[in-house]
Design an enzyme around this catalytic site. Structure first.
Site, mmCIF file in Angstrom:
data_model
loop_
_atom_site.group_PDB
_atom_site.id
_atom_site.type_symbol
_atom_site.label_atom_id
_atom_site.label_comp_id
_atom_site.label_asym_id
_atom_site.label_seq_id
_atom_site.Cartn_x
_atom_site.Cartn_y
_atom_site.Cartn_z
ATOM 1 N N ASP A 79 1.118 -0.868 -0.356
ATOM 2 C CA ASP A 79 -0.355 -0.365 0.107
ATOM 3 C C ASP A 79 0.717 0.885 -0.794
ATOM 4 O O ASP A 79 1.639 1.803 1.469
ATOM 5 C CB ASP A 79 -0.871 -0.401 1.346
ATOM 6 N N ASP A 85 -5.968 5.319 4.531
ATOM 7 C CA ASP A 85 -4.165 5.499 4.746
ATOM 8 C C ASP A 85 -3.860 5.361 6.017
ATOM 9 O O ASP A 85 -3.585 5.790 6.616
ATOM 10 C CB ASP A 85 -4.085 7.423 4.407
ATOM 11 N N HIS A 103 -4.468 11.404 13.826
ATOM 12 C CA HIS A 103 -5.490 11.132 12.842
ATOM 13 C C HIS A 103 -6.820 10.421 13.609
ATOM 14 O O HIS A 103 -7.491 10.786 12.771
ATOM 15 C CB HIS A 103 -4.959 10.956 11.574
ATOM 16 N N ASP A 118 3.865 18.245 14.500
ATOM 17 C CA ASP A 118 3.837 17.233 12.962
ATOM 18 C C ASP A 118 3.431 18.319 11.810
ATOM 19 O O ASP A 118 2.330 19.464 11.569
ATOM 20 C CB ASP A 118 2.931 16.440 12.874
ATOM 21 N N HIS A 135 0.681 17.098 9.795
ATOM 22 C CA HIS A 135 -0.772 16.545 9.143
ATOM 23 C C HIS A 135 -1.068 17.395 9.875
ATOM 24 O O HIS A 135 -1.360 17.401 11.329
ATOM 25 C CB HIS A 135 -0.497 14.893 9.187
ATOM 26 N N ASP A 148 7.381 14.553 11.034
ATOM 27 C CA ASP A 148 7.483 15.239 10.040
ATOM 28 C C ASP A 148 7.804 16.596 8.607
ATOM 29 O O ASP A 148 7.740 16.610 7.691
ATOM 30 C CB ASP A 148 6.288 13.856 9.227
ATOM 31 N N TYR A 165 8.629 10.637 9.229
ATOM 32 C CA TYR A 165 9.912 9.413 7.914
ATOM 33 C C TYR A 165 10.553 9.386 7.372
ATOM 34 O O TYR A 165 11.477 8.025 6.623
ATOM 35 C CB TYR A 165 8.100 9.987 6.955
HETATM 36 N N1 SS9 Z 1 1.551 9.904 0.585
HETATM 37 C C1 SS9 Z 1 1.038 9.732 0.854
HETATM 38 C C2 SS9 Z 1 -0.276 9.656 1.810
HETATM 39 C C3 SS9 Z 1 -0.239 9.310 3.491
HETATM 40 N N2 SS9 Z 1 -0.574 10.340 3.841
HETATM 41 C C4 SS9 Z 1 -1.733 10.021 5.536
HETATM 42 C C5 SS9 Z 1 -0.265 10.583 5.601
HETATM 43 C C6 SS9 Z 1 -0.562 10.306 7.511
HETATM 44 C C7 SS9 Z 1 0.859 10.974 8.358
HETATM 45 C C8 SS9 Z 1 0.460 10.548 9.989
HETATM 46 S S1 SS9 Z 1 1.188 11.746 11.302
HETATM 47 ZN ZN ZN Z 2 2.357 13.425 9.984
#
Ligand code: SS9
Ligand code: ZN
Length: 641
Positions: free
Chosen positions: A20, A92, A135, A172, A174, A265, A305
């Site tokens: 994935d 995700d 999230h 973070d 996001h 990140d 990451y």
């Molecule tokens: N490029 C892939 C999309 C990932 N989208 C989810 C990211 C979740 C980050 C949690 S800190």
């Molecule tokens: Zn994140």
């Protein structure tokens, strides 16, 4: 008081079992390299190790629905096919036979951290956990998150430890939409998040991640979203948002506990964030939060990451939680236009909720027509993942000087615990004594110092000359209290003087001599702290001095807690090399000053009242006058002519 570190390798024992692309970055190595770096650097040994535990159902139900919990409980016994099927209902994220167990440990680790800090066992701490949490929502997993660790920790701190106001800082990259949904109508939890947004083109592509989602009903104003509409944001962008949005509001909110959704990140090299802030910036972000809530700061890992910048950022954060001096915030430049646009938008929509933002400018014209931009932007793809290799220098080693705090006191005054007396005996000439002390700081043998002198003006002149001439260091002089300051801000830029005074100074002595006029002087904590956060700190970080000289003039009127906040915050500069100079009959300030110099968090200022209108005016006039020379003072985009 120590720093807790909570980690258990069990949380590395789950991973993606199928293909994935959306989830490929969330790997067990994130935790092993982070913890490994803490061990390798000797930081882990300096922390208080606290064991993890499993969260109870009741704790999970503080945020999540029973249906969702029951559903997740069925996953450990699922076949691979069933796990894939179960996963499809969410976005995700992936499930694994052991992820429910690890998710309970991630919550338990966060709650153990909250217990350790709220009971005073430690001062602050960090929980290295996976799966992340910010999230996940009431009844849904999302973005690698199963349960919302930090949201549960906030509710737990309130119910179990009686915390009234909790600040959640989500750095973070996001948007923690799960946290936002949980507290959007709750004025007791202030949620702050910055996040890659790109006008809603970036995941999770939610309209409610934009700056104009401020919270609902009683919670209006207690949800702060700072969208990054471009990638490549740098240290200056992050610091500007701390100085001009988060810190002023956080001090007005006056939290009893600070929870950090510490995702890394947002650091350079991260494939998700694609930002350019360097790992050492987290030393400063952490430091700037450590005088809130009397130092009760709990950092809980979220994302991150890049397996190189993640451990570096984790180490920078733990170094600072331990009290180690922050590295110099080198080569800061102006925040970029896009960041300034976001900064102005956020301040504008929140000015009705926070008195510290009352004077904020209107929305920039580009944003008031924002919906048009969004329409344009919506159909474009987010920025392509940059494939070229990104490099950055590893952070500087952060060694602690053998002596933290040296003091020069009259003989009849006892040396406060933890300090080292710097006796005048060895240096009969007091001026030589002071110069010798500065030399030791510059050689990093002493971190900071307190000096009581017969006449602060004489001492200031001597120290300024020595610091600049002999040591060729940029000197920041912060002078608190009325009366003439005997030092010129030197036009060669070697000395910057910031003078807090009740008297409006008629003459303006150029770019390097700044008088901050406060009607009630430093006695008014609200006005003073706002001037420190959104004026002195930006100036200080941009100036990046090699030494800070903090002078308290006689009868400055500054209260102890304000003085300690100032002393604490300024230690983020010059690798903590600060010399405090006071008149020798100001003995009551010796103890409080030394506790701050020793790294003990300052007491809270209490909930702040509105700034005096005349002070707001004076600060705004001063900011307008200075902004052309000082880029980190900017809070608005230059309007197109
Ligand atoms: N490029 C892939 C999309 C990932 N989208 C989810 C990211 C979740 C980050 C949690 S800190
Ligand atoms: Zn994140």
């Amino acid at each position: 008081m120590g720093t807790a570190l909570i980690y258990d390798e069990e949380m590395t024992k789950y991973k993606l079992l199928w293909v994935d692309p959306a989830c490929k970055f969330e790997v067990p190595e994130r935790l092993t390299v982070s913890h490994g770096a803490l061990v390798e650097s000797g930081l882990a040994d300096r922390c208080v190790s606290v064991p993890v535990r499993e969260a109870t159902d009741a704790e999970i139900l503080l945020v999540h629905s029973a249906e969702y919990l029951e559903a997740v409980k069925t996953t450990p016994s699922m076949s691979l096919e069933d796990l894939m099927e179960f996963t499809l209902q969410y976005g995700d994220v992936y499930f694994h036979p052991n992820i429910y167990h690890c998710a309970k440990l991630a919550i338990g680790a966060s709650l153990q951290l909250v217990d350790s800090v709220m009971t005073g066992k430690v001062r602050n701490g960090m929980a290295l956990v996976r799966p992340p949490g910010h999230h996940s929502m009431h009844s849904a997993a999302s973005g690698f998150c199963i349960f919302n660790n930090v949201a549960i920790a906030a509710r737990y701190a309130q119910q179990r430890h009686g915390a009234k106001r909790v600040l959640i800082v989500d750095w973070d990259i996001h948007h923690g939409q799960g946290v936002q949904y949980c507290f959007e109508d709750d004025p007791s939890v202030l949620y702050f998040s910055w996040h890659r947004f790109e006008h809603q083109k970036f995941w999770p592509q939610l309209k409610e991640s934009d700056f104009d989602t401020v919270g609902k009903e009683k919670g209006a104003g207690f949800n702060i979203n700072v969208p990054w509409n471009k990638v490549g944001m740098q240290n200056s962008d992050y610091l500007s948002v701390f100085f001009h949005i988060l810190l002023p509001v956080a001090y007005e909110f006056c939290p009893d506990l600070v929870l950090v959704s510490a995702g890394f990140d947002s650091a350079i090299g991260d494939p998700e964030g694609e930002m350019r802030a360097t790992p050492d910036i987290f030393a400063h972000l952490t430091h700037l939060l450590m005088n809130l809530a009397e130092g009760k700061v709990c950092a809980v890992l979220e994302g991150g990451y890049n397996l190189t910048s993640l451990p570096q950022s984790v180490c920078q954060t733990v170094h600072t939680l331990l009290g180690d001096p922050a590295p110099c915030p080198a080569n800061l430049d102006a925040p970029c236009k896009s960041a300034l646009e976001s900064l102005q938008c956020v301040r504008s929509v929140h000015r009705t909720y926070w008195s510290c933002l009352r004077h904020a400018a209107d929305l920039p014209t580009s944003c008031s027509t924002k919906h048009i931009n969004t329409a344009e932007g919506a159909d474009q793809e987010p920025t392509e993942e940059s494939s070229q290799e990104i490099f950055w220098p590893p952070p500087m080693k952060r060694v602690f000087p053998p002596t933290r705090t040296a003091v020069v006191l009259p003989d009849d005054v006892a040396c406060p615990d933890g300090c080292k007396r710097w006796s005048l005996l060895e240096h009969p000439d007091p001026q030589l004594c002071l110069s010798a002390l500065v030399d030791k700081m510059v050689k990093n043998e002493i971190c900071n110092g307190l000096v009581l002198v017969p006449d602060v003006s004489v001492a200031m002149i001597c120290l300024a000359q020595h610091a600049v001439a002999a040591l060729n260091k940029r000197l920041l002089v912060v002078c608190v209290g009325d009366g003439m300051v005997p030092i010129q801000g030197t036009e060669d830029g070697k000395t910057l003087v910031v003078h807090f005074s009740r008297k409006e100074s008629e003459e303006q002595r150029g770019k390097h001599f700044i008088t901050v006029h406060l009607t009630k002087g430093c006695g008014d904590a609200s006005g003073f702290i706002q001037a420190v956060l959104s004026l002195l700190l930006p100036l200080g970080y941009e100036y990046d001095p090699g030494l800070v000289l903090l002078v308290q003039k006689p009868d400055s009127g500054v209260c102890d807690s304000m003085w300690r906040q100032l002393t604490g915050l300024l230690q983020g500069l010059a690798q903590g090399h600060m010399l405090v100079v006071m008149q020798e009959d100001e003995r009551k300030h010796i103890g409080p000053t030394c506790s701050s110099l020793l790294g003990i968090a300052a007491p809270s200022l209490g909930q702040l009242h509105s700034l005096l209108p005349e002070d707001v005016e004076a600060l705004e006039r001063l900011r307008r006058r200075l902004t052309p020379d000082w880029k980190l003072l900017q809070t608005t985009v230059a309007e197109e002519p």
